[in-house]
Design an enzyme around this catalytic site. Structure first.
Site, PDB file in Angstrom:
ATOM      1  N   LYS A 114       0.766  -1.154  -0.008  1.00 53.06           N
ATOM      2  CA  LYS A 114      -0.062  -0.095   0.034  1.00 53.06           C
ATOM      3  C   LYS A 114       0.962   1.262  -0.027  1.00 53.06           C
ATOM      4  O   LYS A 114       1.715   1.423   1.066  1.00 53.06           O
ATOM      5  CB  LYS A 114      -0.903   0.080   1.312  1.00 53.06           C
ATOM      6  CG  LYS A 114      -1.940   1.036   1.231  1.00 53.06           C
ATOM      7  CD  LYS A 114      -2.844   1.137   2.431  1.00 53.06           C
ATOM      8  CE  LYS A 114      -3.895   2.324   2.204  1.00 53.06           C
ATOM      9  NZ  LYS A 114      -3.530   3.575   1.887  1.00 53.06           N
ATOM     10  N   ARG A 144     -17.304   1.359  -2.797  1.00 55.57           N
ATOM     11  CA  ARG A 144     -16.616   0.618  -1.713  1.00 55.57           C
ATOM     12  C   ARG A 144     -17.024  -0.828  -1.930  1.00 55.57           C
ATOM     13  O   ARG A 144     -18.110  -1.140  -2.062  1.00 55.57           O
ATOM     14  CB  ARG A 144     -16.789   1.271  -0.401  1.00 55.57           C
ATOM     15  CG  ARG A 144     -15.883   0.844   0.527  1.00 55.57           C
ATOM     16  CD  ARG A 144     -16.005   1.838   1.884  1.00 55.57           C
ATOM     17  NE  ARG A 144     -15.766   3.035   1.550  1.00 55.57           N
ATOM     18  CZ  ARG A 144     -14.503   3.513   1.446  1.00 55.57           C
ATOM     19  NH1 ARG A 144     -13.460   2.719   1.559  1.00 55.57           N
ATOM     20  NH2 ARG A 144     -14.489   4.852   0.897  1.00 55.57           N
ATOM     21  N   LYS A 146      -7.760  -3.250   2.571  1.00 53.26           N
ATOM     22  CA  LYS A 146      -6.644  -2.526   3.042  1.00 53.26           C
ATOM     23  C   LYS A 146      -6.376  -3.265   4.392  1.00 53.26           C
ATOM     24  O   LYS A 146      -7.055  -3.327   5.270  1.00 53.26           O
ATOM     25  CB  LYS A 146      -6.755  -0.896   3.045  1.00 53.26           C
ATOM     26  CG  LYS A 146      -7.974  -0.593   3.790  1.00 53.26           C
ATOM     27  CD  LYS A 146      -7.849   1.105   3.596  1.00 53.26           C
ATOM     28  CE  LYS A 146      -8.941   1.481   4.476  1.00 53.26           C
ATOM     29  NZ  LYS A 146      -9.078   3.114   4.130  1.00 53.26           N
ATOM     30  N   PHE A 172      -1.670   0.210 -10.208  1.00 52.63           N
ATOM     31  CA  PHE A 172      -2.100  -0.994  -9.544  1.00 52.63           C
ATOM     32  C   PHE A 172      -3.280  -1.430 -10.288  1.00 52.63           C
ATOM     33  O   PHE A 172      -3.957  -2.429  -9.853  1.00 52.63           O
ATOM     34  CB  PHE A 172      -2.338  -0.877  -8.111  1.00 52.63           C
ATOM     35  CG  PHE A 172      -3.142   0.150  -7.746  1.00 52.63           C
ATOM     36  CD1 PHE A 172      -4.474   0.002  -7.765  1.00 52.63           C
ATOM     37  CD2 PHE A 172      -2.733   1.415  -6.866  1.00 52.63           C
ATOM     38  CE1 PHE A 172      -5.420   1.178  -7.505  1.00 52.63           C
ATOM     39  CE2 PHE A 172      -3.499   2.188  -6.723  1.00 52.63           C
ATOM     40  CZ  PHE A 172      -4.930   2.305  -7.004  1.00 52.63           C
TER      41      PHE A 172
END
Length: 279
Positions: A44, A188, A194, A116
């Site tokens: 991340k 979402r 995460k 990504f």
């Protein structure tokens, strides 16, 4: 006549499309009951989210990012998603560089576009397929400032958390998990997770409180308010520079914490950074 009306309508709507908020995937927080073998895992990056539409670089809110021409002029005419990033623990520099309307070339020379994802709505590929796609595209492109984010498979939660520890020890913010077989989904979703060594949240600055001792004459802490209305103080995590130029009342800050007290107050809350709603 009909064609003219269509042309006028297109010209009227085009500016709205041009600056519309792009479709992006947003992550949910990792849960231990996730089947980690179904995901690809990557570092991340603590940078600025940036969407390359095939023609322009924009924020996830749809606002333009004024990168130098050399930074974007060789990017492919496909949709890319990634982070503008420089190095670990350098978010303040990244934010300062990216938000300038007149780019400073010497600053942008330190910025990388860490890609990504590369959604393709026509083919509706899985993430595993999209990973192969952006890796191939960027390898062919061969630009030193545009890099594919590497994805890994893990077999279980123990391996995942060992990986998290290793990445955090070298300065990383945490890990991201993309479900391998998931199609692109706006908003979402638990197809994107995460994982950090601590929790994060936003709070609104209500008051600036003076410091004592070595912080006399500087900001000692801030009184903040959670969305629930609960108020509490944050006094750690600030540099001396940040104490001399504290946030403004009404600003939102990002803080990290480790669970809650019995009164519902974030435990061991520590300042991370200002939250810029534009990005």
């Amino acid at each position: 006549m009909f064609q003219k009306r269509c042309l006028v309508l297109w010209l009227f709507l085009f500016p709205l499309v041009l600056f519309a908020q792009p479709d992006v995937q947003l992550a949910t927080v990792f849960s231990e009951d996730a089947h980690v073998e179904e995901y690809l895992v990557s570092e991340k990056y603590d940078g600025i989210r940036a969407i390359w539409t095939g023609e322009k670089l924009i924020t996830r809110q749809g606002n333009p990012i004024f990168a130098p021409k050399w930074f974007t002029d060789k990017l492919p005419r496909v949709w890319l998603d990634g982070e503008l990033w420089s190095k670990h623990n350098d978010f303040e520099f990244i934010m300062s560089t990216v938000r300038k309307q007149i780019p400073v070339d010497s600053e942008w020379r330190k910025i990388y576009y860490m890609v990504f994802d590369a959604p393709d709505r026509e083919r509706n590929m899985t993430f595993e397929e999209r990973y192969k796609r952006y890796s191939r595209l960027l390898t062919i492109l061969d630009l030193p400032h545009v890099l594919p984010v590497e994805q890994f498979s893990v077999s279980n939660n123990e391996v995942l958390h060992n990986m998290l520890t290793a990445y955090v020890n070298k300065g990383s913010e945490g890990l991201m998990l993309h479900r391998k077989l998931a199609r692109f989904e706006t908003g979402r979703t638990d197809n994107l997770l995460k994982l950090k060594p601590h929790m994060e949240a936003d709070a609104k600055v209500i008051a600036i409180l003076n410091g004592t001792g070595k912080y006399d004459g500087m900001m000692g802490s801030v009184l903040v308010e959670m969305p629930s209305g609960v108020r509490f103080k944050i006094g750690s995590g600030f540099s001396d520079k940040e104490r001399n130029t504290p946030p403004n009342i009404g600003d939102y800050i990002v803080y990290k914490y480790h669970g809650f007290t019995e009164r519902g107050i974030p435990r061991f809350a520590s300042f991370q950074r200002l939250r810029d709603t534009e990005y």
